[in-house]
Every structure is written in C-alpha cells, then in structure tokens.
Scaffold this motif. Structure first.
Motif, mmCIF file in Angstrom:
data_model
loop_
_atom_site.group_PDB
_atom_site.id
_atom_site.type_symbol
_atom_site.label_atom_id
_atom_site.label_comp_id
_atom_site.label_asym_id
_atom_site.label_seq_id
_atom_site.Cartn_x
_atom_site.Cartn_y
_atom_site.Cartn_z
ATOM 1 N N GLN A 229 16.780 -40.036 36.224
ATOM 2 C CA GLN A 229 15.720 -40.264 37.125
ATOM 3 C C GLN A 229 14.653 -41.068 36.320
ATOM 4 O O GLN A 229 14.056 -42.009 37.145
ATOM 5 C CB GLN A 229 15.185 -38.814 37.446
ATOM 6 C CG GLN A 229 16.043 -38.031 38.388
ATOM 7 C CD GLN A 229 15.799 -36.608 38.969
ATOM 8 O OE1 GLN A 229 14.975 -36.188 37.691
ATOM 9 N NE2 GLN A 229 16.079 -36.260 39.722
ATOM 10 N N LYS A 230 14.385 -40.936 35.162
ATOM 11 C CA LYS A 230 13.368 -41.568 34.557
ATOM 12 C C LYS A 230 13.961 -43.075 34.406
ATOM 13 O O LYS A 230 13.325 -44.177 34.455
ATOM 14 C CB LYS A 230 13.201 -41.272 32.936
ATOM 15 C CG LYS A 230 12.126 -42.163 32.221
ATOM 16 C CD LYS A 230 11.935 -41.343 30.845
ATOM 17 C CE LYS A 230 10.888 -41.904 29.933
ATOM 18 N NZ LYS A 230 10.974 -43.369 29.969
ATOM 19 N N LYS B 15 21.809 -31.115 33.266
ATOM 20 C CA LYS B 15 20.466 -30.632 33.300
ATOM 21 C C LYS B 15 19.585 -31.782 32.894
ATOM 22 O O LYS B 15 18.778 -32.253 33.594
ATOM 23 C CB LYS B 15 20.050 -29.417 33.094
ATOM 24 C CG LYS B 15 18.917 -28.855 33.363
ATOM 25 C CD LYS B 15 18.806 -27.363 32.874
ATOM 26 C CE LYS B 15 17.196 -26.902 33.276
ATOM 27 N NZ LYS B 15 16.979 -25.572 32.698
ATOM 28 N N LYS B 16 19.975 -31.942 31.633
ATOM 29 C CA LYS B 16 18.940 -32.788 30.749
ATOM 30 C C LYS B 16 19.383 -34.199 31.186
ATOM 31 O O LYS B 16 18.436 -35.296 31.313
ATOM 32 C CB LYS B 16 19.318 -32.590 29.344
ATOM 33 C CG LYS B 16 18.331 -33.394 28.549
ATOM 34 C CD LYS B 16 18.703 -33.073 26.928
ATOM 35 C CE LYS B 16 17.895 -33.899 25.957
ATOM 36 N NZ LYS B 16 18.009 -33.497 24.459
ATOM 37 N N ILE C 110 20.240 -35.595 34.272
ATOM 38 C CA ILE C 110 19.853 -35.944 35.378
ATOM 39 C C ILE C 110 18.445 -36.407 35.092
ATOM 40 O O ILE C 110 17.901 -37.237 35.738
ATOM 41 C CB ILE C 110 19.724 -34.780 36.199
ATOM 42 C CG1 ILE C 110 21.322 -34.820 36.962
ATOM 43 C CG2 ILE C 110 18.880 -35.186 37.642
ATOM 44 C CD1 ILE C 110 21.464 -33.725 37.728
ATOM 45 N N ARG C 111 17.595 -35.780 34.399
ATOM 46 C CA ARG C 111 16.111 -36.070 34.032
ATOM 47 C C ARG C 111 15.944 -37.498 33.493
ATOM 48 O O ARG C 111 15.179 -38.399 33.724
ATOM 49 C CB ARG C 111 15.382 -34.861 32.952
ATOM 50 C CG ARG C 111 15.286 -33.898 33.850
ATOM 51 C CD ARG C 111 14.062 -32.846 32.973
ATOM 52 N NE ARG C 111 14.708 -32.549 31.833
ATOM 53 C CZ ARG C 111 15.165 -31.222 31.543
ATOM 54 N NH1 ARG C 111 15.463 -30.430 32.299
ATOM 55 N NH2 ARG C 111 15.722 -31.185 30.107
ATOM 56 N N LYS C 112 17.114 -37.688 32.736
ATOM 57 C CA LYS C 112 17.111 -39.243 31.897
ATOM 58 C C LYS C 112 17.435 -40.198 32.898
ATOM 59 O O LYS C 112 16.941 -41.318 32.856
ATOM 60 C CB LYS C 112 18.110 -39.007 30.571
ATOM 61 C CG LYS C 112 18.280 -40.394 30.000
ATOM 62 C CD LYS C 112 19.513 -40.143 28.837
ATOM 63 C CE LYS C 112 20.756 -40.198 29.497
ATOM 64 N NZ LYS C 112 21.963 -40.251 28.381
ATOM 65 N N TRP D 99 25.212 -39.488 40.302
ATOM 66 C CA TRP D 99 25.167 -38.641 38.897
ATOM 67 C C TRP D 99 26.512 -38.958 38.609
ATOM 68 O O TRP D 99 26.652 -38.941 37.009
ATOM 69 C CB TRP D 99 24.906 -37.191 39.248
ATOM 70 C CG TRP D 99 23.522 -37.102 39.601
ATOM 71 C CD1 TRP D 99 23.196 -35.806 40.392
ATOM 72 C CD2 TRP D 99 22.242 -37.664 39.529
ATOM 73 N NE1 TRP D 99 21.825 -35.960 40.703
ATOM 74 C CE2 TRP D 99 21.118 -36.878 40.301
ATOM 75 C CE3 TRP D 99 21.842 -38.904 39.029
ATOM 76 C CZ2 TRP D 99 19.957 -37.374 40.491
ATOM 77 C CZ3 TRP D 99 20.586 -39.444 39.075
ATOM 78 C CH2 TRP D 99 19.376 -38.689 39.679
ATOM 79 N N GLN E 48 12.911 -44.678 37.538
ATOM 80 C CA GLN E 48 11.754 -44.821 37.894
ATOM 81 C C GLN E 48 10.867 -45.745 37.013
ATOM 82 O O GLN E 48 10.086 -46.685 37.563
ATOM 83 C CB GLN E 48 10.894 -43.480 37.379
ATOM 84 C CG GLN E 48 9.495 -43.416 37.770
ATOM 85 C CD GLN E 48 9.143 -43.518 39.394
ATOM 86 O OE1 GLN E 48 10.008 -42.709 40.284
ATOM 87 N NE2 GLN E 48 8.367 -44.418 39.622
#
Length: 231
Positions: A108-109, A101-102, A104-106, A132, A112
């Motif tokens: 994605q950033k 969960k955490k 994936i956010r990292k 992933w 980006q």
C-alpha cells in the motif's frame, strides 16, 4: 490449558488485546509442536531408534502409538500426497514470517508513494485479492511510470489476470466468489473452504457480504460466461 499456563508467566501492559496475543501464541505453539513431531519421526521413528527418555520423558507414554501411526500406510500415503502437491505447486509466495499482514502495508505504501508523485499505478483499481496475489509472487511496480514489472515465470498468468479484469469491466465476464478474476487467470477452482491470495482465509470471511453466492444470479452469470466463451 496451554494458554492459561503461558499467560501466568507474563504481565500484560494495560490496553493489550489478550485475544490477539492468545491467537498468535497458540499459532506459534501449533507450529512448534508440528516441527517437533516431524523431527521426532525423522530422527528416531523412521530410523527405528528410540529417543533418550531422560530428555523426553513426556513423550515415552505415547511413543509406540506415535511410531505405529507414523509408519502406517495411511500416514505414508498422506506424506506422499503432500510431497506431490508441493512439487506441483507452480507459484510460491515470498512473504516472510509476517505473511500478508505486514506485506500489504508495504504494498500500500508503494502505491501511495507513486500516487503522491501524481503517478497512477496501473494496478490501483485491481481487485485486492488479485493485486495482493501478484505482489506476493514477485510482481512489482515500476517506480517511474507505475506499470507492472513482471518476472518471466509470471508473465502468462499476469497477462491472463489483466485480461480477466478487463473482461469484468466490460461486462463479458461476471466474477463470482469462487470464480473471480484471479481464479479465472489461474485456471483452477478455489479450494472449497479457502481462498487464493489471502492465504488460509475462509470464504465466508474473504467474501463477506457477497450476495451472489449460490443464487440464481450466479447461475445465470455462469451460463452467460460459457456462451461468451463459445462466441
């Protein structure tokens, strides 16, 4: 019962989703209970010792049954199989306690940030499961050009995964639920109820909406893949 007792100890702020809190709390309880049983066996049952019942009065009524099972052939066989499976595991995720969960956010950033500098990561249009999984196994992105930075132990599977994705784009390989690009690269079938990458996620969740499962189209695609492999 456990959740009810725990809930009575707290006052939740307005707007908190109690179902999410409940799910997290029960998961932590299950992990704590599993760890407790492992220590109980290793420190006492395995050494033919008894705990201090003054410290663990709640365990005493179940002690003999617990010890009998843990020392049984069935339990020992399960333990040995678990050790064997662990020793055969070739790839190990490095995600920390927050799991995907955490992470994936990292990731994605990270993608980006490159896109914001007009650098398109080579992995930007990879299937998310494949993407992933690579990141979870220490593959990362070069911050100068967006190319893959692959550890030595991951080179073969990363190369095979890129090949599988390219074949899917060309139409020479037709990914299916339990035979997608990642499974093809790993050269092992999916567990019948779980999926690679998004660990411990059931098929029906990870492949929600995929109409190709157990259909004539899937069977034909498998035949086409076999024919292509022979050419």
């Amino acid at each position: 019962m456990l959740w009810t007792e725990l809930k009575d100890m707290f006052t939740f702020p307005e707007g908190v989703d109690e179902e999410i809190v409940k799910k997290c709390a029960l998961r932590k309880m299950a992990l704590a209970f599993s760890t407790f049983k492992k220590k109980l066996f290793a420190n006492y049952a395995k050494k033919d010792k008894e705990p201090n019942w003054g410290d663990l009065p709640q365990v005493k009524p179940y002690w003999e049954e617990f010890k009998q099972y843990k020392l049984s052939e069935d339990a020992q066989e399960l333990s040995e199989n678990g050790k064997l499976n662990a020793s055969n595991k070739k790839y190990n995720h490095h995600l920390g306690s927050a799991w995907y969960k955490k992470a994936i956010r990292k990731w994605q950033k990270m993608e980006q940030d490159l896109m914001d500098r007009d650098i398109r990561p080579v992995i930007w249009d990879f299937p998310e499961r494949s993407k992933w999984w690579l990141f979870a196994n220490d593959v990362t992105l070069n911050q100068e050009d967006g190319s893959l930075v692959v550890p030595h132990q991951m080179e073969e599977v990363a190369r095979d995964l890129v090949t599988a994705i390219e074949e899917a784009r060309e139409g020479t390989f037709h990914p299916q639920r339990e035979n997608d690009e990642l499974t093809r690269a790993l050269k092992n079938p999916e567990h019948p109820r779980r999926t690679h990458s998004i660990s411990m996620v059931p098929w029906k969740v990870d492949w929600a909406g995929d109409s190709s499962y157990k259909t004539h189209r899937k069977k034909k695609a498998e035949q086409d893949n076999k024919i292509h492999a022979l050419q």
